[in-house]
Design a protein around this motif. Structure first.
Motif, PDB file in Angstrom:
ATOM      1  N   ARG A  58      48.520  33.106  37.019  1.00  0.00           N
ATOM      2  CA  ARG A  58      47.173  33.670  36.873  1.00  0.00           C
ATOM      3  C   ARG A  58      46.177  32.945  37.774  1.00  0.00           C
ATOM      4  O   ARG A  58      45.337  33.573  38.421  1.00  0.00           O
ATOM      5  CB  ARG A  58      46.726  33.581  35.408  1.00  0.00           C
ATOM      6  N   ILE A  59      46.279  31.623  37.811  1.00  0.00           N
ATOM      7  CA  ILE A  59      45.371  30.852  38.662  1.00  0.00           C
ATOM      8  C   ILE A  59      45.576  31.212  40.128  1.00  0.00           C
ATOM      9  O   ILE A  59      44.621  31.398  40.885  1.00  0.00           O
ATOM     10  CB  ILE A  59      45.587  29.341  38.430  1.00  0.00           C
ATOM     11  N   ALA A  60      46.842  31.329  40.543  1.00  0.00           N
ATOM     12  CA  ALA A  60      47.122  31.652  41.941  1.00  0.00           C
ATOM     13  C   ALA A  60      46.548  33.005  42.327  1.00  0.00           C
ATOM     14  O   ALA A  60      45.950  33.156  43.403  1.00  0.00           O
ATOM     15  CB  ALA A  60      48.634  31.633  42.175  1.00  0.00           C
ATOM     16  N   LEU A  61      46.681  34.001  41.458  1.00  0.00           N
ATOM     17  CA  LEU A  61      46.168  35.331  41.777  1.00  0.00           C
ATOM     18  C   LEU A  61      44.649  35.395  41.736  1.00  0.00           C
ATOM     19  O   LEU A  61      44.042  36.311  42.295  1.00  0.00           O
ATOM     20  CB  LEU A  61      46.766  36.364  40.821  1.00  0.00           C
ATOM     21  N   LEU A  62      44.037  34.414  41.076  1.00  0.00           N
ATOM     22  CA  LEU A  62      42.574  34.338  41.069  1.00  0.00           C
ATOM     23  C   LEU A  62      42.029  33.497  42.214  1.00  0.00           C
ATOM     24  O   LEU A  62      40.883  33.706  42.646  1.00  0.00           O
ATOM     25  CB  LEU A  62      42.088  33.729  39.748  1.00  0.00           C
ATOM     26  N   ASN A  63      42.837  32.562  42.729  1.00  0.00           N
ATOM     27  CA  ASN A  63      42.253  31.507  43.552  1.00  0.00           C
ATOM     28  C   ASN A  63      42.947  31.256  44.886  1.00  0.00           C
ATOM     29  O   ASN A  63      42.341  30.617  45.760  1.00  0.00           O
ATOM     30  CB  ASN A  63      42.250  30.199  42.745  1.00  0.00           C
ATOM     31  N   ASN A  64      44.183  31.707  45.069  1.00  0.00           N
ATOM     32  CA  ASN A  64      44.887  31.413  46.312  1.00  0.00           C
ATOM     33  C   ASN A  64      44.164  32.049  47.499  1.00  0.00           C
ATOM     34  O   ASN A  64      43.972  33.260  47.547  1.00  0.00           O
ATOM     35  CB  ASN A  64      46.329  31.925  46.231  1.00  0.00           C
ATOM     36  N   ARG A  65      43.753  31.217  48.458  1.00  0.00           N
ATOM     37  CA  ARG A  65      42.923  31.711  49.557  1.00  0.00           C
ATOM     38  C   ARG A  65      43.685  32.668  50.471  1.00  0.00           C
ATOM     39  O   ARG A  65      43.111  33.651  50.969  1.00  0.00           O
ATOM     40  CB  ARG A  65      42.383  30.535  50.377  1.00  0.00           C
ATOM     41  N   ASP A  66      44.961  32.396  50.719  1.00  0.00           N
ATOM     42  CA  ASP A  66      45.732  33.300  51.562  1.00  0.00           C
ATOM     43  C   ASP A  66      45.846  34.677  50.911  1.00  0.00           C
ATOM     44  O   ASP A  66      45.751  35.704  51.589  1.00  0.00           O
ATOM     45  CB  ASP A  66      47.131  32.728  51.817  1.00  0.00           C
ATOM     46  N   TRP A  67      46.041  34.694  49.604  1.00  0.00           N
ATOM     47  CA  TRP A  67      46.131  35.963  48.885  1.00  0.00           C
ATOM     48  C   TRP A  67      44.790  36.692  48.910  1.00  0.00           C
ATOM     49  O   TRP A  67      44.737  37.904  49.142  1.00  0.00           O
ATOM     50  CB  TRP A  67      46.607  35.710  47.470  1.00  0.00           C
ATOM     51  N   LEU A  68      43.705  35.947  48.706  1.00  0.00           N
ATOM     52  CA  LEU A  68      42.378  36.564  48.747  1.00  0.00           C
ATOM     53  C   LEU A  68      42.064  37.105  50.146  1.00  0.00           C
ATOM     54  O   LEU A  68      41.406  38.141  50.286  1.00  0.00           O
ATOM     55  CB  LEU A  68      41.311  35.552  48.323  1.00  0.00           C
ATOM     56  N   ALA A  69      42.546  36.393  51.172  1.00  0.00           N
ATOM     57  CA  ALA A  69      42.357  36.892  52.538  1.00  0.00           C
ATOM     58  C   ALA A  69      43.181  38.158  52.767  1.00  0.00           C
ATOM     59  O   ALA A  69      42.725  39.102  53.426  1.00  0.00           O
ATOM     60  CB  ALA A  69      42.749  35.814  53.546  1.00  0.00           C
ATOM     61  N   THR A  70      44.396  38.192  52.210  1.00  0.00           N
ATOM     62  CA  THR A  70      45.236  39.378  52.336  1.00  0.00           C
ATOM     63  C   THR A  70      44.580  40.585  51.674  1.00  0.00           C
ATOM     64  O   THR A  70      44.726  41.727  52.142  1.00  0.00           O
ATOM     65  CB  THR A  70      46.619  39.117  51.712  1.00  0.00           C
ATOM     66  N   LEU A  71      43.862  40.341  50.574  1.00  0.00           N
ATOM     67  CA  LEU A  71      43.164  41.434  49.901  1.00  0.00           C
ATOM     68  C   LEU A  71      42.186  42.136  50.840  1.00  0.00           C
ATOM     69  O   LEU A  71      41.940  43.346  50.696  1.00  0.00           O
ATOM     70  CB  LEU A  71      42.399  40.897  48.690  1.00  0.00           C
ATOM     71  N   GLU A  72      41.636  41.382  51.780  1.00  0.00           N
ATOM     72  CA  GLU A  72      40.671  41.990  52.697  1.00  0.00           C
ATOM     73  C   GLU A  72      41.327  42.983  53.645  1.00  0.00           C
ATOM     74  O   GLU A  72      40.630  43.787  54.277  1.00  0.00           O
ATOM     75  CB  GLU A  72      39.942  40.903  53.485  1.00  0.00           C
ATOM     76  N   ASP A  73      42.662  42.947  53.778  1.00  0.00           N
ATOM     77  CA  ASP A  73      43.340  43.972  54.567  1.00  0.00           C
ATOM     78  C   ASP A  73      43.074  45.354  53.990  1.00  0.00           C
ATOM     79  O   ASP A  73      43.027  46.347  54.726  1.00  0.00           O
ATOM     80  CB  ASP A  73      44.853  43.713  54.587  1.00  0.00           C
ATOM     81  N   PHE A  74      42.920  45.417  52.675  1.00  0.00           N
ATOM     82  CA  PHE A  74      42.588  46.697  52.049  1.00  0.00           C
ATOM     83  C   PHE A  74      41.220  47.188  52.522  1.00  0.00           C
ATOM     84  O   PHE A  74      41.064  48.357  52.889  1.00  0.00           O
ATOM     85  CB  PHE A  74      42.603  46.554  50.524  1.00  0.00           C
ATOM     86  N   GLY A  75      40.238  46.285  52.517  1.00  0.00           N
ATOM     87  CA  GLY A  75      38.912  46.668  52.986  1.00  0.00           C
ATOM     88  C   GLY A  75      38.926  47.101  54.439  1.00  0.00           C
ATOM     89  O   GLY A  75      38.225  48.058  54.827  1.00  0.00           O
ATOM     90  N   ILE A  76      39.728  46.425  55.258  1.00  0.00           N
ATOM     91  CA  ILE A  76      39.831  46.798  56.669  1.00  0.00           C
ATOM     92  C   ILE A  76      40.438  48.184  56.819  1.00  0.00           C
ATOM     93  O   ILE A  76      39.970  49.010  57.608  1.00  0.00           O
ATOM     94  CB  ILE A  76      40.659  45.745  57.433  1.00  0.00           C
ATOM     95  N   SER A  77      41.479  48.466  56.034  1.00  0.00           N
ATOM     96  CA  SER A  77      42.128  49.780  56.106  1.00  0.00           C
ATOM     97  C   SER A  77      41.214  50.878  55.591  1.00  0.00           C
ATOM     98  O   SER A  77      41.239  52.006  56.096  1.00  0.00           O
ATOM     99  CB  SER A  77      43.438  49.761  55.308  1.00  0.00           C
ATOM    100  N   VAL A  78      40.421  50.573  54.576  1.00  0.00           N
ATOM    101  CA  VAL A  78      39.448  51.556  54.084  1.00  0.00           C
ATOM    102  C   VAL A  78      38.438  51.879  55.184  1.00  0.00           C
ATOM    103  O   VAL A  78      38.076  53.045  55.402  1.00  0.00           O
ATOM    104  CB  VAL A  78      38.739  51.035  52.817  1.00  0.00           C
TER     105      VAL A  78
END
Length: 460
Positions: free
Chosen positions: A73-93
Motif C-alpha cells: 500500500r505504501i509503495a502504491l501511494l509513494n513510489n516515485r517511479d510508479w507515480l511518474a509512470t502514472l503520468e504516462d496516462f496523462g500524456i496519452s490523454v
C-alpha cells in the motif's frame, strides 16, 4: 459578409460540435484494474492536496510494524517511479485530445501596389483547409484511443510489478531478521566454546592446535553474523527505495517472522490460462497490436493522397472589382505512392504479432517453471519442518542429557547445538525462498493466484 470570413464561420460551426462530442477518458479504469488484481486502491495524485493526503496515509501506515500488505500500500501511494509512470496516462490523454482536433485553417493575405498609374492597391485574401486531415481525423483518433488503452494497461501492469517486487523485498528482510538472530546464536555458542578452550589451554589440557581450531570456528561465526547484518541492511535499503522513503520515515519497524507455509498446494491446472487472462502486459500488447492494425489501415486508405487542401480565394482589383472562387490543392502520386509507408506498416504489424505471441509463450513457460520451483520448495520446507529440524533438536536434547551426565564432552555438546542452529537457518532460507517464489508466481499469473471477477481478461 466577406467570402473568406463566411468560409471560416461555416468551418467553425462544423468543427466545434465534432470536438465537443469526444468522450473524456477516465483515470478510474486504472484504479479499478489495479484494485481488481491486487485488492489495493491507487490514486493519481494530480493536485498538491492529493499528494499531502497520500503522505499522511503513508506515515500512518509506517507507525505500525510493516507487513507485506501495508508495504505494498505504501509503495502504491509513494513510489516515485510508479507515480511518474502514472503520468504516462496523462500524456496519452493529451495525445488523444490532440488527435481529435483538426488542423487550423490557414489564411493568406497580400497587398500589391502598382508602380505607375493608379495608386489603388490590389488586395488578395484566401483561406485554406487541409481536407485530407479532416478525412483522416476519425481513424487517427481511433489509433490514439488504442494507444491510450495500451497505456492504461501498461501503467496498471507496472503497479502489479511494483507490488510483486515489494512482496519479495519484505519476505527477504523478514528472513534476514530471523537469520541474523540465528547467526548471533551461533556466535554465542562458539563464544562459550572458545572461552572454555582458552581456560583449558591455559591449564595445559588442550593443545595449541585445538585452541586454534576453536578460535577459527569462533571467528568464522562472527564473520557470518557480520555478513548477515550487512545483508539485512542492504535489503532494508532496497525496501526503502521501493517505498521511496527517506529522512525520519525510514525509522520503521518490521513485522517479525515469515508467514507459515499455507495449507494446500497451488495447482498447475488452469494456471497458464489464468495468466493469459489476467496479465495486463499481454493485454497491453494486444491493444498495441490493434493500434498497429488500425494505423496500417489508415496508411493504406490514404496512401495515394499526399495532400488535399480546399479553400476559397478572393481578390479585389484596383478598380474595385472583386473576384472570388474556390481553390483546390491536390498532390499527384506520380512518384511516391506510399509504398514505403505501407511496407513499414506491414513490418510493424508482423513485429507486433510476433512480440505478442512470444510474450504469451514466455508467460506460460514462466508459470510452469515457477510452479515447479514452488512445489519443490514446498516439499523442502515440509521436510525441514517435519523431519530434519525435529531430528536435530532431538539430537541436541539427547546430547545435553549425556553432557549433564558427563557422558560426552563440552565441545561435542557445542557442536550439536551449532548444527541445530545451522539446520534451523537452512529451514528459514527455504521458507524465504518459498514465499519469494510464490510472489514471483503471483506476478507471472497476473497479480494473484485467484481469479478476480472483474479483472481484465484477454485471450491468446
Amino acid at each position: 459578409m466577406n467570402p473568406s470570413r463566411y468560409f471560416l464561420f461555416i468551418l467553425s460551426a462544423v468543427v466545434c460540435p465534432a470536438l465537443s462530442g469526444a468522450a473524456e477518458p477516465s483515470y478510474h479504469s486504472i484504479e479499478k484494474t489495479v484494485s481488481d488484481h491486487t485488492g489495493i486502491a491507487v490514486r493519481w495524485q494530480q493536485e498538491a492536496a492529493a499528494r499531502e493526503e497520500a503522505l499522511t496515509q503513508v506515515r500512518a501506515l509506517l507507525k505500525k510494524p510493516l507487513t507485506v500488505n501495508s508495504a505494498v500500500r505504501i509503495a502504491l501511494l509513494n513510489n516515485r517511479d510508479w507515480l511518474a509512470t502514472l503520468e504516462d496516462f496523462g500524456i496519452s490523454v493529451a495525445d488523444l485530445r490532440e488527435a481529435g482536433f483538426w488542423k487550423n485553417p490557414s489564411i493568406d493575405l497580400s497587398i500589391r501596389f502598382p508602380n505607375r498609374g493608379s495608386l489603388l492597391a490590389d488586395n488578395e485574401e484566401g483561406a485554406v483547409l487541409d481536407l485530407l486531415d479532416l478525412l483522416m481525423a476519425p481513424l487517427r483518433w481511433r489509433v490514439a484511443a488504442e494507444h491510450l488503452a495500451a497505456t492504461q494497461l501498461r501503467v496498471s501492469d507496472q503497479a502489479l510489478r511494483l507490488a510483486g517486487d515489494v512482496k519479495q523485498a519484505v519476505y527477504a528482510l523478514q528472513a534476514d531478521e530471523a537469520l541474523l538472530a540465528q547467526r548471533k546464536a551461533i556466535v554465542e555458542v562458539n563464544a562459550g566454546a572458545i572461552d572454555l578452550a582458552q581456560r583449558q589451554h591455559s591449564a595445559g589440557n588442550i593443545t595449541d592446535l585445538a585452541l586454534a581450531k576453536q578460535q577459527a570456528a569462533y571467528d568464522s561465526a562472527r564473520l557470518e553474523a557480520a555478513n548477515a547484518e550487512n545483508m539485512r541492511r542492504e535489503d532494508r535499503e532496497k525496501l526503502n527505495r521501493l517505498l521511496s522513503l527517506w529522512g525520519p520515515d525510514i525509522a520503521w519497524t518490521l513485522a517479525s517472522g515469515l508467514p507459515s507455509l499455507p495449507e494446500g498446494d497451488v495447482s498447475l491446472r488452469g494456471l497458464e490460462s489464468l495468466a493469459v487472462a489476467q496479465r495486463l502486459d499481454l493485454a497491453a500488447a494486444q491493444a498495441e497490436l490493434s493500434g498497429v492494425v488500425r494505423a496500417l489501415g489508415l496508411t493504406k486508405t490514404y496512401r495515394y493522397i499526399g495532400a488535399l487542401d480546399f479553400g476559397v480565394n478572393s481578390e479585389r482589383e484596383p478598380e474595385g472589382e472583386r473576384i472570388t472562387g474556390p481553390t483546390l490543392h491536390l498532390e499527384i502520386p506520380l512518384f511516391n505512392q506510399g509504398q514505403a509507408r505501407v511496407a513499414k506498416g506491414e513490418a510493424e504489424l508482423r513485429q507486433a504479432e510476433r512480440r505478442l505471441e512470444g510474450l504469451a509463450i514466455n508467460i506460460r513457460s514462466d508459470v510452469r517453471a515457477l510452479h515447479d520451483k514452488l512445489t519443490a520448495l514446498r516439499q523442502t520446507v515440509r521436510f525441514y519442518h517435519d523431519e530434519i529440524v525435529p531430528n536435530r533438536r532431538a539430537i541436541t536434547a539427547d546430547t545435553q542429557l549425556r553432557y549433564n551426565g558427563m557422558l560426552v564432552g563440552n565441545y561435542e555438546f557445542f557442536d550439536a547445538r551449532a548444527e541445530q542452529i545451522e539446520t534451523e537457518q537452512k529451514s528459514i532460507e527455504a521458507l524465504r525462498d518459498y514465499w519469494m517464489t510464490r510472489a514471483q508466481l503471483e506476478r507471472a499469473v497476473g497479480g494473484n493466484l485467484h481469479v478476480y471477477p472483474n479483472a481484465q481478461t484477454t485471450r491468446k
